[in-house]
Design a protein around this motif. Structure first.
Motif, PDB file in Angstrom:
ATOM      1  N   ILE A  64      14.055  -9.998  -9.279  1.00 25.32           N
ATOM      2  CA  ILE A  64      13.251  -9.293 -10.296  1.00 25.32           C
ATOM      3  C   ILE A  64      11.783  -9.697 -10.160  1.00 25.32           C
ATOM      4  CG2 ILE A  64      12.828  -9.045 -12.779  1.00 25.32           C
ATOM      5  CD1 ILE A  64      15.936  -9.423 -13.131  1.00 25.32           C
ATOM      6  N   PHE A  65      11.571 -11.002  -9.986  1.00 21.51           N
ATOM      7  CA  PHE A  65      10.219 -11.540  -9.806  1.00 21.51           C
ATOM      8  C   PHE A  65       9.595 -10.947  -8.534  1.00 21.51           C
ATOM      9  CE2 PHE A  65       7.512 -15.563  -9.115  1.00 21.51           C
ATOM     10  CZ  PHE A  65       6.518 -15.085  -9.959  1.00 21.51           C
ATOM     11  N   GLY A  66      10.402 -10.864  -7.465  1.00 24.82           N
ATOM     12  CA  GLY A  66       9.923 -10.333  -6.176  1.00 24.82           C
ATOM     13  C   GLY A  66       9.506  -8.875  -6.286  1.00 24.82           C
ATOM     14  N   ILE A  67      10.310  -8.068  -6.980  1.00 25.41           N
ATOM     15  CA  ILE A  67       9.973  -6.648  -7.168  1.00 25.41           C
ATOM     16  C   ILE A  67       8.668  -6.521  -7.951  1.00 25.41           C
ATOM     17  CG2 ILE A  67      10.688  -4.509  -8.332  1.00 25.41           C
ATOM     18  CD1 ILE A  67      13.634  -5.400  -7.679  1.00 25.41           C
ATOM     19  N   ALA A  68       8.511  -7.362  -8.996  1.00 22.36           N
ATOM     20  CA  ALA A  68       7.310  -7.296  -9.837  1.00 22.36           C
ATOM     21  C   ALA A  68       6.052  -7.708  -9.054  1.00 22.36           C
ATOM     22  CB  ALA A  68       7.487  -8.200 -11.062  1.00 22.36           C
ATOM     23  N   VAL A  69       6.114  -8.848  -8.335  1.00 21.19           N
ATOM     24  CA  VAL A  69       4.939  -9.365  -7.612  1.00 21.19           C
ATOM     25  C   VAL A  69       4.529  -8.423  -6.486  1.00 21.19           C
ATOM     26  CG1 VAL A  69       4.096 -11.235  -6.122  1.00 21.19           C
ATOM     27  CG2 VAL A  69       5.339 -11.776  -8.215  1.00 21.19           C
ATOM     28  N   ASN A  70       5.510  -8.023  -5.638  1.00 21.63           N
ATOM     29  CA  ASN A  70       5.182  -7.147  -4.517  1.00 21.63           C
ATOM     30  C   ASN A  70       4.780  -5.750  -4.990  1.00 21.63           C
ATOM     31  OD1 ASN A  70       5.708  -8.619  -1.850  1.00 21.63           O
ATOM     32  ND2 ASN A  70       7.551  -9.100  -3.010  1.00 21.63           N
ATOM     33  N   GLY A  71       5.402  -5.295  -6.070  1.00 18.43           N
ATOM     34  CA  GLY A  71       5.023  -4.002  -6.643  1.00 18.43           C
ATOM     35  C   GLY A  71       3.595  -4.017  -7.156  1.00 18.43           C
ATOM     36  N   PHE A  72       3.207  -5.127  -7.825  1.00 22.39           N
ATOM     37  CA  PHE A  72       1.836  -5.250  -8.337  1.00 22.39           C
ATOM     38  C   PHE A  72       0.829  -5.314  -7.189  1.00 22.39           C
ATOM     39  CE2 PHE A  72      -1.755  -7.950  -9.801  1.00 22.39           C
ATOM     40  CZ  PHE A  72      -2.260  -7.084 -10.779  1.00 22.39           C
ATOM     41  N   ALA A  73       1.173  -6.091  -6.128  1.00 25.12           N
ATOM     42  CA  ALA A  73       0.279  -6.201  -4.960  1.00 25.12           C
ATOM     43  C   ALA A  73       0.118  -4.834  -4.285  1.00 25.12           C
ATOM     44  CB  ALA A  73       0.820  -7.224  -3.972  1.00 25.12           C
ATOM     45  N   ALA A  74       1.226  -4.083  -4.166  1.00 26.41           N
ATOM     46  CA  ALA A  74       1.161  -2.738  -3.568  1.00 26.41           C
ATOM     47  C   ALA A  74       0.303  -1.808  -4.429  1.00 26.41           C
ATOM     48  CB  ALA A  74       2.569  -2.163  -3.423  1.00 26.41           C
ATOM     49  N   TYR A  75       0.426  -1.953  -5.755  1.00 18.86           N
ATOM     50  CA  TYR A  75      -0.382  -1.144  -6.680  1.00 18.86           C
ATOM     51  C   TYR A  75      -1.869  -1.453  -6.511  1.00 18.86           C
ATOM     52  CZ  TYR A  75      -2.614   0.226 -11.059  1.00 18.86           C
ATOM     53  OH  TYR A  75      -3.479   0.751 -11.992  1.00 18.86           O
ATOM     54  N   LYS A  76      -2.199  -2.742  -6.355  1.00 20.58           N
ATOM     55  CA  LYS A  76      -3.608  -3.148  -6.171  1.00 20.58           C
ATOM     56  C   LYS A  76      -4.191  -2.505  -4.907  1.00 20.58           C
ATOM     57  CE  LYS A  76      -5.780  -6.239  -8.025  1.00 20.58           C
ATOM     58  NZ  LYS A  76      -6.806  -6.205  -9.090  1.00 20.58           N
ATOM     59  N   LEU A  77      -3.387  -2.452  -3.833  1.00 20.18           N
ATOM     60  CA  LEU A  77      -3.886  -1.921  -2.558  1.00 20.18           C
ATOM     61  C   LEU A  77      -3.824  -0.395  -2.488  1.00 20.18           C
ATOM     62  CD1 LEU A  77      -2.566  -4.389   0.176  1.00 20.18           C
ATOM     63  CD2 LEU A  77      -4.873  -4.157  -0.689  1.00 20.18           C
ATOM     64  N   SER A  78      -3.047   0.226  -3.370  1.00 22.69           N
ATOM     65  CA  SER A  78      -2.891   1.692  -3.290  1.00 22.69           C
ATOM     66  C   SER A  78      -4.192   2.421  -3.592  1.00 22.69           C
ATOM     67  CB  SER A  78      -1.792   2.169  -4.249  1.00 22.69           C
ATOM     68  OG  SER A  78      -2.182   1.919  -5.592  1.00 22.69           O
TER      69      SER A  78
END
Length: 301
Positions: free
Chosen positions: A128-142
């Protein structure tokens, strides 16, 4: 007008650097948490994803450094600039991932014969933590428009999918004690990493050895060079790449007899227009008159 354009370019470069910097920081911190979490939960699947994230951290770190380096001008030491550093980063990244993948396979394959049950609640929380962190990082770069940001965004979205797989396996393990799912998932992750690493490593090594980046491009350029009545032959024709994206071309053109200076001027303009679509970062064309010995051939004797 020029200074305003330069200011906006510098501002967008800084914004890209900040976005990549955030993604790098998140990835490094989370990779460390993953390795510790994988060890504590006894999960080779999490360890495999930690190796994958380590590779992404190296990619993002390299991209961040190159984003800053790319603004530096060429100098006496690096006359082509700093773009070739990306190949060095890709090579280091590939070697680290190959080593990490070999270690994961060494750990996971024996578990197929004697599977060990991981600590499932810890796996679930980490996923759950992994989905949240990587999802947020992907959102920042999008929000970014640079090639670096787009490539890294795909890396991070791959990570999100990897963690979704870990989440699904951990939920299944809560209801069914199929311990073998953990090493199967880790081996699946590792072969996915190895497939991408081997493909990229092969291309990186070829570019390091100054192989022609695109054989079709070489043929197309040769046709353009020979498609002039003034040109008799070409030699010392080379195309190589600084980083897989920015290419360099050099060639010697041997002219026909009785070519006038005005014809040479027109020829140069025709070649400039013909080669423009290839977007070479540097081109060097040496023109040799009929019966004029090639300087490079003379130097060999």
């Amino acid at each position: 007008m020029h200074s305003s354009h330069h200011h906006s370019h510098a501002h967008s470069s800084d914004a890209a650097s900040n976005r990549i910097g955030w993604a790098f920081l998140l990835n490094v911190v989370f990779t460390l948490i993953e390795f510790i979490g994988g060890w504590l939960t006894n999960s080779t699947a999490i360890m495999a994803d930690a190796v994958h994230d380590l590779g992404d951290s190296l990619s993002i770190g390299t991209a961040w450094g190159l984003n800053k380096l790319s603004d530096r001008q060429a100098n006496n030491r690096f006359s082509y600039g700093y773009k070739r550093f990306s190949l060095l980063g890709a090579l280091v990244n590939g070697v680290v991932l190959l080593t990490g993948s070999a270690w994961i396979l060494y750990e996971a394959i024996p578990r197929l014969a004697a599977p060990e049950m991981p600590q499932v609640e810890g796996m679930l929380l980490l996923s759950i933590f992994g989905i949240a962190v990587n999802g947020f990082a992907a959102y920042k770069l999008s929000g970014g428009s640079t090639l670096n940001e787009k490539v890294l965004n795909w890396h991070l979205l791959e990570d999100v999918l990897g963690w979704v797989a870990v989440l699904i396996v951990s939920v299944v393990l809560m209801f069914k004690p199929w311990a073998i799912l953990d090493p199967i998932l880790s081996i699946g992750f590792t072969f996915f990493i190895l497939f991408n690493v081997m493909r990229n490593l092969k291309q990186t090594i070829l570019l390091f050895l100054q192989a022609t980046p695109d054989k079709n491009q070489m043929d197309d350029v040769r046709k353009i060079l020979l498609d002039s009545d003034e040109i008799n032959a070409i030699h010392h024709f080379h195309i190589w790449s600084l980083d897989g994206e920015h290419n360099v071309m050099t060639v010697h053109l041997e002219l026909q007899q009785d070519v006038t200076l005005s014809q040479v001027t027109m020829l140069k303009e025709k070649l400039r227009e013909g080669l423009a679509r290839f977007d070479f970062i540097h081109t060097t064309i040496e023109i040799e008159f009929a019966n004029e010995p090639c300087r490079d051939e003379l130097d060999k004797h």
